[in-house]
Design an enzyme around this catalytic site. Structure first.
Site, PDB file in Angstrom:
ATOM      1  N   LEU A  47       7.926  17.580  18.315  1.00  9.53           N
ATOM      2  CA  LEU A  47       6.540  17.438  17.889  1.00  9.53           C
ATOM      3  C   LEU A  47       6.556  17.260  16.383  1.00  9.53           C
ATOM      4  CD1 LEU A  47       4.523  20.238  19.792  1.00  9.53           C
ATOM      5  CD2 LEU A  47       4.532  17.787  20.280  1.00  9.53           C
ATOM      6  N   ASP A  48       5.659  16.429  15.864  1.00  8.70           N
ATOM      7  CA  ASP A  48       5.544  16.281  14.420  1.00  8.70           C
ATOM      8  C   ASP A  48       5.294  17.633  13.784  1.00  8.70           C
ATOM      9  OD1 ASP A  48       5.761  13.558  14.775  1.00  8.70           O
ATOM     10  OD2 ASP A  48       3.604  13.189  14.625  1.00  8.70           O
ATOM     11  N   ARG A  49       5.724  17.762  12.549  1.00  7.45           N
ATOM     12  CA  ARG A  49       5.541  19.028  11.837  1.00  7.45           C
ATOM     13  C   ARG A  49       4.072  19.449  11.789  1.00  7.45           C
ATOM     14  NH1 ARG A  49       7.967  20.270   5.757  1.00  7.45           N
ATOM     15  NH2 ARG A  49       7.475  22.502   5.722  1.00  7.45           N
ATOM     16  N   ARG A  77      -0.708   8.731  16.945  1.00 16.77           N
ATOM     17  CA  ARG A  77      -1.198   8.471  15.596  1.00 16.77           C
ATOM     18  C   ARG A  77      -1.273   6.976  15.307  1.00 16.77           C
ATOM     19  NH1 ARG A  77       2.760  12.136  12.066  1.00 16.77           N
ATOM     20  NH2 ARG A  77       1.400  11.429  10.369  1.00 16.77           N
ATOM     21  N   THR A  95       1.736  18.662  13.905  1.00 18.18           N
ATOM     22  CA  THR A  95       1.135  18.760  15.235  1.00 18.18           C
ATOM     23  C   THR A  95       1.410  20.126  15.839  1.00 18.18           C
ATOM     24  OG1 THR A  95       1.458  16.391  15.597  1.00 18.18           O
ATOM     25  CG2 THR A  95       1.067  17.738  17.541  1.00 18.18           C
TER      26      THR A  95
END
Length: 319
Positions: free
Chosen positions: A144-146, A247, A148
């Site tokens: 997961l993105d930082r 995104r 998110t």
């Protein structure tokens, strides 16, 4: 880092057990030599200082049960639980959504990376290995993105990791549902985006993911759940799992995600920030899959996102 906070280790001979059967040797070393920079690990592999059954190996070489891996004498940074803020350890321990003998699922906090990296001292996997799984196998199944938050799956054995990786790379293997706050109103209540993505394109010195006809297939399903004057709360189901997929797809249709500094709209971000949103509004809300039995987890929104929605409901006219 100075020699005062480094510790020397002799050459090691490590026998591979069933938990690490089939693992790439570079990934094995990254998990075992936790105080060694990634660049150093690849250097000792290229130079032949790492041996498997007395032979040189490539980083991509797969290990087998009973293989003997030799690592050279090295200096490791001393990493202890004291270097990781106690509040993060407690936060992760309190974030567990599901656990059995194979699977460990948490509600990842926003702002915390999943693993250490450039200018990132530690991430979720590093904290768990230093605390809850100090002497046990634990590995990330996906990322997961930082920025998110939400459902993050980890495997508790090599066999479980292999099975889960197969599920995550199979379109019908797992259902992934997100919540996102996006700019403006969508023309349709439900919008399917099928736009291929290409990653690592450089724009202005920054690596980006872009829609590109030569990229990998990427499919997202956006559904409106609530509309406000200047934005829409969306449920997003991923039918593929590409880097930054939600995104980029949202931005591609001119409905960027609120608070997204990389693919978003600066003016919209400023506007929404005045209503109290101080982070990107993207949350991995639900995961559903079957391993040995059906597993379904839902990650509640954190207090900040809940408050942002409440503020929107009280300050913006709804449609």
């Amino acid at each position: 880092m100075t020699l005062s906070n480094m510790t020397a280790t002799p050459a090691q001979f490590i026998e591979i057990d069933s938990d690490n059967d089939g693992q790439r040797v570079d990934n094995f070393l990254l998990s075992k030599l936790k105080g060694v920079p990634k660049s150093r690990i690849y250097k000792i592999l290229r130079s032949g200082e790492v041996r498997v059954n007395k032979g040189r190996v490539k980083p991509s070489t797969r290990l087998n049960t009973n293989d003997i891996v030799r690592t050279p004498p090295m200096r490791l940074s001393e990493q202890t639980n004291n270097e990781i803020p106690q509040y993060l350890i407690e936060e992760l321990n309190a974030s567990v959504l599901y656990e059995d003998s194979s699977v460990f699922i948490i509600n990842k906090p926003a702002g915390l990376a999943v693993h250490a990296g450039s200018n990132i001292a530690y991430g979720v996997i590093d904290i768990l290995r230093a605390d809850r799984f100090k002497d046990q196998f634990i590995e990330l199944v996906h990322r997961l993105d930082r920025k998110t938050s939400g459902c993050l799956v980890l495997a508790k054995s090599r066999q479980a990791l292999t099975r889960l990786n197969t599920l995550f790379t199979t379109e019908s293997g797992i259902k992934k549902q997100y919540l996102a706050l996006t700019k403006d109103h969508w023309q349709e209540t439900e919008t399917r985006i099928d736009a291929p993505l290409s990653k690592n394109e450089v724009k202005g010195g920054e690596r980006m993911v872009t829609v590109n006809e030569n990229g990998q297939q990427a499919i997202s399903l956006f559904t409106v759940t609530e509309k406000f004057k200047t934005c829409s709360l969306m449920e997003v189901v991923l039918l593929t799992g590409r880097t930054h997929q939600i995104r980029v797809h949202a931005s591609y249709l001119d409905h960027p995600i609120a608070g997204d500094s990389k693919y978003g709209d600066k003016e919209f971000n400023k506007q929404i920030k005045k209503l109290g949103l101080k982070r990107m509004f993207l949350h991995a809300r639900e995961l559903e899959f079957t391993l040995d039995s059906p597993i379904k987890v839902t990650a509640p929104l954190d207090t900040h996102l809940q408050k942002a929605i409440e503020t929107l409901r009280s300050h913006e006219e709804k449609f």
